[in-house]
Structure formats: structure tokens, C-alpha cells
Enzyme design. Structure first.
Site, short mmCIF file in Angstrom:
data_model
loop_
_atom_site.label_atom_id
_atom_site.label_comp_id
_atom_site.label_asym_id
_atom_site.label_seq_id
_atom_site.Cartn_x
_atom_site.Cartn_y
_atom_site.Cartn_z
N ASP A 103 71.28 -4.58 0.82
CA ASP A 103 70.33 -4.71 1.92
C ASP A 103 68.98 -4.24 1.38
O ASP A 103 68.87 -3.17 0.79
CB ASP A 103 70.77 -3.82 3.09
CG ASP A 103 70.52 -4.48 4.44
OD1 ASP A 103 69.39 -4.94 4.64
OD2 ASP A 103 71.44 -4.50 5.26
N ASP A 204 66.01 -7.27 5.20
CA ASP A 204 65.80 -6.76 6.55
C ASP A 204 64.45 -7.21 7.11
O ASP A 204 63.42 -7.06 6.44
CB ASP A 204 65.84 -5.23 6.48
CG ASP A 204 65.96 -4.58 7.84
OD1 ASP A 204 67.00 -4.78 8.48
OD2 ASP A 204 65.02 -3.88 8.25
N GLU A 260 66.55 -11.83 6.99
CA GLU A 260 66.70 -11.64 8.43
C GLU A 260 65.37 -12.04 9.05
O GLU A 260 64.35 -11.40 8.82
CB GLU A 260 67.02 -10.18 8.76
CG GLU A 260 67.40 -10.03 10.22
CD GLU A 260 67.25 -8.62 10.73
OE1 GLU A 260 67.84 -8.29 11.77
OE2 GLU A 260 66.54 -7.81 10.11
N HIS A 333 75.96 -5.81 12.42
CA HIS A 333 75.90 -4.43 12.90
C HIS A 333 74.93 -4.24 14.06
O HIS A 333 74.80 -3.13 14.58
CB HIS A 333 75.50 -3.53 11.73
CG HIS A 333 74.11 -3.85 11.24
ND1 HIS A 333 73.81 -5.04 10.62
CD2 HIS A 333 72.95 -3.17 11.31
CE1 HIS A 333 72.52 -5.07 10.32
NE2 HIS A 333 71.97 -3.94 10.73
N ASP A 334 74.20 -5.28 14.44
CA ASP A 334 73.25 -5.19 15.56
C ASP A 334 73.74 -5.94 16.80
O ASP A 334 73.03 -5.99 17.80
CB ASP A 334 71.90 -5.81 15.17
CG ASP A 334 71.20 -5.06 14.05
OD1 ASP A 334 71.37 -3.83 13.97
OD2 ASP A 334 70.50 -5.72 13.26
C1 GLC Z 1 67.06 -4.95 11.26
C2 GLC Z 1 68.39 -4.27 11.08
C3 GLC Z 1 68.54 -3.22 12.14
C4 GLC Z 1 67.43 -2.22 11.97
C5 GLC Z 1 66.06 -2.89 11.97
C6 GLC Z 1 65.01 -1.97 11.44
O1 GLC Z 1 66.98 -5.65 12.45
O2 GLC Z 1 69.42 -5.20 11.06
O3 GLC Z 1 69.79 -2.60 12.09
O4 GLC Z 1 67.49 -1.29 13.00
O5 GLC Z 1 66.03 -4.03 11.15
O6 GLC Z 1 65.20 -1.76 10.07
#
Ligand code: GLC
Ligand code: CA
Length: 556
Positions: A103, A204, A260, A333-334
Site C-alpha cells: 500500500d 491510496d 484508489e 477494509h473501508d
Molecule cells: C483510503 C484508505 C482508508 C484511509 C484513507 C486515508 O481511503 O483506504 O482506509 O482511511 O485513504 O488514508
């Protein structure tokens, strides 16, 4: 390029498994999952048949946001082990034919990162421009933007009488990507990990690295703060910076890269994940998991409709075809657990609906991602007290929206039960034993009591389990190129109950139909179809209909 002839790549043929290390397996009894715990379970992942592990962040972090707030990119989080443990995990994973994707969290760092510690010291500190600092406007925040985790997106810093931007928590200051030295630092760090032999990056919130330089106020939806998305997501230089990253890092190795991409449109995705490979392999889009929203954004218990889900997923299938590559996911995980969200987590239908959802996703075109426990049909936990939650987003949202009287505490608890990120973060259920075999100590977050029935040990002993169904889906993708490269065409696109589609390649067709309801539905797609059944969650079929949550896949 001939769009019929999709360019081949190993990451188009792979299935990815996401590990959230904190909740996967604890090897030393401190209640927190760790790297050695992952290493111990590599044979399990090899058995499942996945090709790649995406590790949520394992770097040094004060854990304000469970590792998504990094204080040292070249060190391992103390809770998770040491760099030796990491090197061993990487070597052992490779020995088990599993690649490792890291990540990469570089939209922001922790406020405890050495760069930020320096940056906040003075306006002429050499690290000052590593972050986004602004003067107060009329004695207040520079814009009305709200942070993703509640409150303002700006934090006042007394030392220099200025504000810094944090799109997430105030312990996650945003890096200033317009500063070339920041890009040098990030690319050096990425090369350093690549030289260790890692196999890719999940990036991320990478769509947020280039901000609109005019910093205007945002539209207010929740009555409290302005929405920064239009000025932060897919900003003016994002493609330029990713192309630079590609030239200076990614193109030198054979990597899987997935961005992402909050707020991404298909038009933007075609640039990020273009077939020429000048940016990333693929992106995560979120439209299909953001189908319903209420007066306070994602916090609602309204259920998504199949029609909306299909409209979104089919749109991504059609629009990227031949131009860019899709990622496919239900869970991460979100997100809450898919069987609770789009399926049915009752005793009667949990297994069959988990298999149906897996079929629906894994037969599409794109690279599938499996989130830990999804292959067991793990469910939401539905905590009944706020004290059980650990997630900063959930806790802050509860306080912000009940504090302002926008919702009652009772409603907010129900919304958390449906949507909270902690639904994905309860410990992996290995056994029916104490703490589900996750830890011998006290787990950092409660274990779901349903581990008595739902656990890896029980599923490995049951040939009809969700686990073996995922194993079969993954094996099919590896053996049938039509699943990887076949053209996608939606079927029954007006149905309120059945999600169906066809894939075609070299004169062959694959027909997929999934009943998203708990009742029988008429469906004649298979009645005159002579072909081989590749997989189904029912042993017996009925002519002219699909049984509750039935999924069928026929190759003709
Ligand atoms: C992304 C991650 C999340 C995190 C956010 C800030 O959305 O998947 O878990 O809280 O970024 O880093
Ligand atoms: Ca541990």
C-alpha cells in the site's frame, strides 16, 4: 490497436487477496495481527489459489488511522514486527507463488513524520513546502472544506500562525505534490521498495494528489462543511505526476499498480488505466459501493437496488472495454461485508448468497480482489455500543452528526451497523475456538461471535463451503481465457431481480445469471443452451427459473 485483441498481462490474469494485517493473524499474543502471522498462513492463501497479496500499510505509524498515517516509509510498524520479518514474509510468499503488493500512502503522511515535524517549525524551514500551508482568511480557515473524518480540513498551527490542509484526520497532513522535491522523495522511496523485490503498489487516494490552486469554498451538503472533492479529486496535474512516476519508477519493473481513485469518472479512468501503460494498471472506482446516500452522506440504512448496481457495473464494463482495464471488488477494509450489504446474512441464505455474489463479480472482465474473510462469507458484526468501535471515521461521524442533532443516536448506531469500516476489520475467523484462533491474547477489536459457525477450519473441512467455491472461481479464471479476455455484454438489463451477462471470445460464449433475491425467479436463459456448466451454487436446476440466490455459469 485492435480492440478485439486485448493486450495480455500477468495482472489481468491474476486474482488479488487483500490482507488487513492488524486483523489477520496475531503470532505473539498481543492482540494485534502481525507480519509473522501472515507468513504462517501463506499455505492457506496458496490453497485458495490467489496470485497476489495486497498488504494494507505495514510501515511505521502512530496508528491514528490504522497505518494510513505513516511516520516512516522505510521502517515496519512496531506492532507488526521488524524489517527482517518483512523480508522473510516477502521471500516466503514468493516461495508459495504469491506476489506482494504494498500500500502506497503518499497523498499525506503522519504529522509525526520527520518531514512534517520540520515543516511546522518555521516558514523558512527547508521542509516547509513539503506540505500545504495557507494564511488564515478573515481570521479563520482558508476554505470551508470539511475533512473526510469530520471537522474542518484545515488545522491551525500556532508556531507560524498558519493552517495546514488535511483531507483526512488532522494527524494526516496532505503532501504538496507541486513541490518537485516531494516527488523526488516519493519516487526514491518507491524505487527502494521495488529494489527489495516487491511486485506492485495499491495507491491510496492517489486521485487526490493534485489540488486546484485557487482553493475555493465547497458546496455544503450536510449543513456543516464544504465538499472539497471537485477541487481535490482528479486535479489539474494528477496525470502529469503519475506519468512522471511511471517514467521514474513503475516502468523499470514488472508491477501491478492499482490506484484508489475517489470520485473517478470513466473518462478519467481511461487516462489513469490506459492501455498504453503510461500511468497505472487499473483503478478502484467506488460508484457501485456508493449507490445510496442520505442527508449525512454514506451514513444510511437504505438498501441499494439491483438495477442501480447493474447500471453502474455494466457501464464500467462497456466503457473501459478495449481502452483501459477494470478492477473488480465488493469488499475492502473501508466497506461493510458484501454478504450483509448485497446478499443475505441470515442462517438460511448466507452461504448461497455469498457464492452468488462471488460468481457475479468473478465472471466479469477485470482483475478481481478478495478481501480477507470474504472467501468464508464473513458478515457485518452489528456492534450495539459505540465503545466497541475502533474506527476514527465511525467514531467521529457518530459524534459530529448526533452532536449537531442531525440524527438520533439510535439511528446513527443502526447506520454504523450497516456501513462502518469496522465491519471489515473484525478479526479473521480461523477457528471456532477462543477469539476465532486470531489471537491468544485480547483482540484489539471484538471478534464476531458467529465465528463458532463461520471459520476457516470448518470451511476447509466442508467441500460445499464458500471457501471451496472461491477456490473454484479462481481456478476457472486461470484455466478459461474467456473469463479474463472475453467481451462483456449485459443481459436482462431491465430485471429487478436477476443480474445476467454474457462473455464471448473466439466463437465461444459464457452465460452468467445470478438471482439477487430470496425467492424463485423465472429465467429462461439456460433452457435451450447446450453447454458445459462451469460452476453453480446449486446442484440441481429447474427449467425456466432460478432458485433463491442461485447463480449459474455455462460455457457454450
Ligand atoms: C483510503 C484508505 C482508508 C484511509 C484513507 C486515508 O481511503 O483506504 O482506509 O482511511 O485513504 O488514508
Ligand atoms: Ca501481534
Amino acid at each position: 490497436m485492435n480492440t478485439e485483441q486485448e493486450k495480455k498481462a500477468w495482472w489481468k490474469e491474476a486474482v488479488i487477496y487483500q490482507v488487513y494485517p492488524r486483523s489477520f493473524a496475531d503470532s505473539n499474543g498481543d492482540g494485534i495481527g502481525d507480519l509473522n502471522g501472515i507468513t504462517e498462513h501463506l499455505p492457506y492463501l496458496e490453497k485458495l489459489g490467489v496470485d497476489v497479496i495486497w498488504l494494507s500499510p505495514v510501515y511505521q505509524s502512530p496508528n491514528d488511522d490504522n497505518g494510513y498515517d505513516i511516520s516512516n516509509y522505510r521502517d515496519i510498524m512496531t506492532d507488526f514486527g521488524t524489517m527482517e520479518d518483512f523480508d522473510r514474509l516477502l521471500a516466503e510468499a514468493h516461495r508459495h507463488h504469491l506476489k506482494i503488493v504494498m500500500d502506497l500512502v503518499v497523498n499525506h503522511t503522519s504529522d509525526e513524520h520527520a518531514w512534517f515535524v520540520e515543516s511546522r517549525k518555521s516558514t523558512d524551514n527547508p521542509y516547509r513546502d513539503y506540505y500545504i500551508w495557507k494564511e488564515p482568511k478573515d481570521g479563520k480557515e482558508p476554505t470551508n472544506w470539511g475533512s473526510c473524518f469530520g471537522g474542518s480540513a484545515w488545522q491551525y498551527d500556532e508556531t507560524t500562525n498558519m493552517y495546514y490542509l488535511h483531507c483526512f484526520s488532522k494527524k494526516q497532513p496532505d503532501l504538496n505534490w507541486d513541490n518537485p522535491t516531494v516527488r523526488d522523495e516519493v519516487f526514491d522511496m518507491m524505487n527502494w521498495w521495488c529494489e527489495k523485490g516487491i511486485d506492485g503498489f495499491r495507491m491510496d487516494v492517489i486521485s487526490m494528489i493534485s489540488k486546484d490552486p485557487s482553493y475555493p469554498d465547497g458546496e455544503v451538503h450536510d449543513g456543516l462543511y464544504g465538499d472539497y472533492s471537485p477541487y481535490v479529486c482528479n486535479g489539474p496535474h494528477v496525470h502529469e505526476y503519475l506519468q512522471e512516476m511511471n517514467r521514474r519508477v513503475l516502468s523499470k519493473y514488472d508491477l501491478l499498480t492499482v490506484g484508489e481513485a475517489a470520485g473517478v469518472t470513466v473518462e478519467e479512468a481511461k487516462k489513469y488505466a490506459n492501455n498504453e501503460g503510461s500511468e497505472l494498471s487499473m483503478v478502484f472506482q467506488f460508484e457501485h459501493v456508493e449507490l445510496v446516500s442520505g442527508k449525512i452522506g454514506k451514513w444510511t440504512d437504505e438498501k441499494p437496488q439491483l438495477k442501480d448496481l447493474r447500471r453502474i457495473l455494466n457501464k464500467w464494463q462497456y466503457e473501459l472495454d478495449g481502452k483501459a482495464w477494470n478492477s473488480l471488488f465488493w469488499d475492502n477494509h473501508d466497506q461493510p461485508r458484501v454478504v450483509s450489504r448485497f446478499g443475505n446474512d441470515s442462517d438460511e441464505f448466507r452461504t448461497v448468497s455469498a457464492k452468488m455474489l462471488a460468481t457475479c463479480l468473478h465472471m466479469m472482465k477485470g482483475t478481481p480482489y478478495v478481501y480477507q474473510g470474504e472467501e468464508l462469507g464473513m458478515t457485518n458484526i452489528y456492534f450495539d455500543q459505540l465503545e466497541d468501535y475502533r474506527d476514527i471515521e465511525s467514531i467521529n461521524a457518530f459524534r459530529q452528526y448526533t452532536g449537531n442533532g442531525l440524527v438520533t443516536e439510535e439511528d446513527m448506531m443502526r447506520y454504523l451497523g450497516e456501513i462502518s469500516r469496522d465491519n471489515a476489520r473484525t478479526p479473521m475467523q480461523w477457528t471456532a475456538g477462543e477469539n476465532a484462533g486470531f489471537t491468544t491474547g485480547t483482540p484489539w477489536i471484538k471478534v464476531n461471535p458467529n465465528h463458532i459457525e463461520i471459520n476457516a477450519e470448518a470451511e476447509l473441512a466442508d467441500p460445499d463451503s464458500v471457501f471451496y467455491y472461491y477456490q473454484k472461481l479462481i481456478a476457472l479464471r486461470h484455466s478459461q481465457s474467456i473469463i479474463v479476455y472475453g467481451k462483456f455484454e449485459g443481459l436482462l438489463e431491465d430485471s429487478d431481480t436477476i443480474y445476467a451477462y454474457r462473455r464471448t471470445l473466439d466463437g465461444r460464449t459464457l452465460t452468467v445469471a445470478c438471482n439477487f433475491t430470496a425467492s424463485e425467479q423465472s429465467c429462461d436463459l439456460f433452457d435451450d443452451l447446450a453447454g458445459e456448466e462451469l460452476i453453480s451454487n446449486y446442484k440441481e436446476h429447474q427449467a425456466g427459473r432460478l432458485q433463491p440466490y442461485e447463480a449459474r455459469v455455462v460455457l457454450a
